[in-house]
Design a protein around this motif. Structure first.
Motif, PDB file in Angstrom:
ATOM      1  N   VAL A 124       0.717  -1.231  -0.206  1.00 10.06           N
ATOM      2  CA  VAL A 124      -0.018   0.058  -0.075  1.00 10.06           C
ATOM      3  C   VAL A 124       1.059   1.246  -0.105  1.00 10.06           C
ATOM      4  O   VAL A 124       0.558   2.490  -0.721  1.00 10.06           O
ATOM      5  N   ALA A 125       1.725   1.194   0.831  1.00 12.40           N
ATOM      6  CA  ALA A 125       3.001   2.366   0.661  1.00 12.40           C
ATOM      7  C   ALA A 125       3.367   2.484  -0.525  1.00 12.40           C
ATOM      8  O   ALA A 125       3.626   3.827  -1.004  1.00 12.40           O
ATOM      9  N   GLY A 126       3.962   1.567  -1.209  1.00  8.27           N
ATOM     10  CA  GLY A 126       4.513   1.598  -2.409  1.00  8.27           C
ATOM     11  C   GLY A 126       3.458   2.282  -3.459  1.00  8.27           C
ATOM     12  O   GLY A 126       3.809   3.221  -4.238  1.00  8.27           O
ATOM     13  N   ILE A 127       2.051   1.877  -3.565  1.00  7.71           N
ATOM     14  CA  ILE A 127       1.146   2.469  -4.470  1.00  7.71           C
ATOM     15  C   ILE A 127       0.970   4.228  -4.112  1.00  7.71           C
ATOM     16  O   ILE A 127       0.869   4.900  -5.051  1.00  7.71           O
ATOM     17  N   LEU A 276       9.895   4.636  -9.124  1.00  2.95           N
ATOM     18  CA  LEU A 276      10.499   3.598  -9.215  1.00  2.95           C
ATOM     19  C   LEU A 276      10.492   2.889  -7.761  1.00  2.95           C
ATOM     20  O   LEU A 276      10.237   1.704  -7.683  1.00  2.95           O
ATOM     21  N   GLY A 277      10.720   3.780  -6.622  1.00  2.00           N
ATOM     22  CA  GLY A 277      10.895   3.258  -5.242  1.00  2.00           C
ATOM     23  C   GLY A 277       9.612   2.730  -4.973  1.00  2.00           C
ATOM     24  O   GLY A 277       9.509   1.702  -4.169  1.00  2.00           O
ATOM     25  N   GLY A 278       8.441   3.342  -5.295  1.00  2.27           N
ATOM     26  CA  GLY A 278       7.153   2.663  -5.006  1.00  2.27           C
ATOM     27  C   GLY A 278       7.059   1.398  -5.842  1.00  2.27           C
ATOM     28  O   GLY A 278       6.490   0.636  -5.052  1.00  2.27           O
ATOM     29  N   MET A 279       7.561   1.239  -6.681  1.00  2.84           N
ATOM     30  CA  MET A 279       7.187   0.060  -7.707  1.00  2.84           C
ATOM     31  C   MET A 279       7.772  -1.210  -6.882  1.00  2.84           C
ATOM     32  O   MET A 279       7.562  -2.261  -6.838  1.00  2.84           O
TER      33      MET A 279
END
Length: 285
Positions: A124-127, A276-279
């Motif tokens: 969820v944090a990545g999204i 990219l960090g989120g992905m």
């Protein structure tokens, strides 16, 4: 995500950013004619592969297969036309990251709400990070090419739609990825043929002469990149594969900055890095 689907997705990302560079370079040509030529060339180039698959597996598409492939074709057609139109008005390093960032964010949300997928808190944090990166890429709503941003966002909606739909086609409907991919190429060519032959026939020769290498490059890389993603869909959840493939945004921003001399590279790289960090966070969750 295990190593093999991760490798498939990363290779697909590089191929995907590369054909988008070719599309951007041809963006001042008639978009419909260019896309039609790409679909026609893809149908010819990838035809032996699709036929070989049918012969080796001794299978034949059913009416259900044709119906779901047609649905995918229409979604992809909208995606390609919006994307090409966006490239006419906006930079590659703006339109591409916004489209690719918005698409997986929406696709992941749909997967959670309707496909009973449950990402971990890190997912969820990545999204959320992907969403922040898209906002940064747009200049925080205060700068940037507004038309390019608008087309990028609209393209992202179609990306989310075809991502969720195609994952079900190769999953729940068990359609072979190569048939879905090839059927989409032939279908787009068929749907666009009346538009091209109706009023754009004189443009075919000119677009081909000026952009034939870009047409042929895109004709190879478009199906190849998405074929790898479709295979990855059979091995990992939509909410993981869809965001992870967007590592291509970083590649596209670098290509746009270095090869097309698009400005504001530092901010766009920073925003791409957040996406990219989120992905990566989603993929590791």
């Amino acid at each position: 995500m295990s190593l093999f689907p991760l490798v498939l997705v990363l290779v697909a990302a590089i191929a995907h950013a590369s054909w988008n560079l070719l599309s951007k370079q041809a963006s001042q040509a008639d978009g419909i004619v260019f896309l039609w030529l790409v679909a026609a060339a893809s149908s010819i180039i990838w035809g032996p592969v699709a036929i070989g698959y049918l012969v080796v597996t001794e299978t034949a598409p059913t009416w259900t297969d044709a119906a779901v492939i047609t649905g995918s074709t229409l979604l992809h057609l909208g995606y390609f036309m919006l994307l090409q139109r966006g490239y006419r008005d906006g930079d590659l390093s703006i339109v591409y990251p916004i489209a690719r960032g918005t698409g997986p964010m929406l696709a992941s949300a749909v997967a959670v709400l309707f496909l009973d997928e449950h990402p971990a808190p890190a997912g969820v944090a990545g999204i959320v990070l992907v969403g922040v990166g898209v906002f940064m890429m747009s200049g925080g709503g205060a700068e940037g090419d507004l038309r390019g941003i608008a087309f990028g966002l609209a393209t992202g909606v179609f990306i989310a739609a075809y991502t969720v739909w195609d994952a079900q086609v190769v999953g729940a409907f068990a359609v072979a990825p190569i048939l879905l991919n090839y059927g989409g190429e032939v279908g787009r060519m068929a749907f666009m043929t009346p538009l091209v032959l109706g009023g754009r026939r004189p443009l075919i020769g000119r677009v081909w002469r000026e952009h034939r290498y870009r047409v042929l490059g895109a004709a190879v890389l478009m199906p190849f990149s998405y074929l790898l993603v479709l295979f990855a869909f059979t091995m990992a959840p939509v909410s993981v594969v869809a965001p992870m493939r967007e590592v291509s945004v970083l590649v596209a921003v670098v290509l746009g900055g270095r090869l097309l001399a698009e400005g504001d590279l530092r901010r766009r790289l920073l925003a791409a890095g957040v996406i990219l960090g989120g992905m990566v966070t989603i993929a590791l969750s």
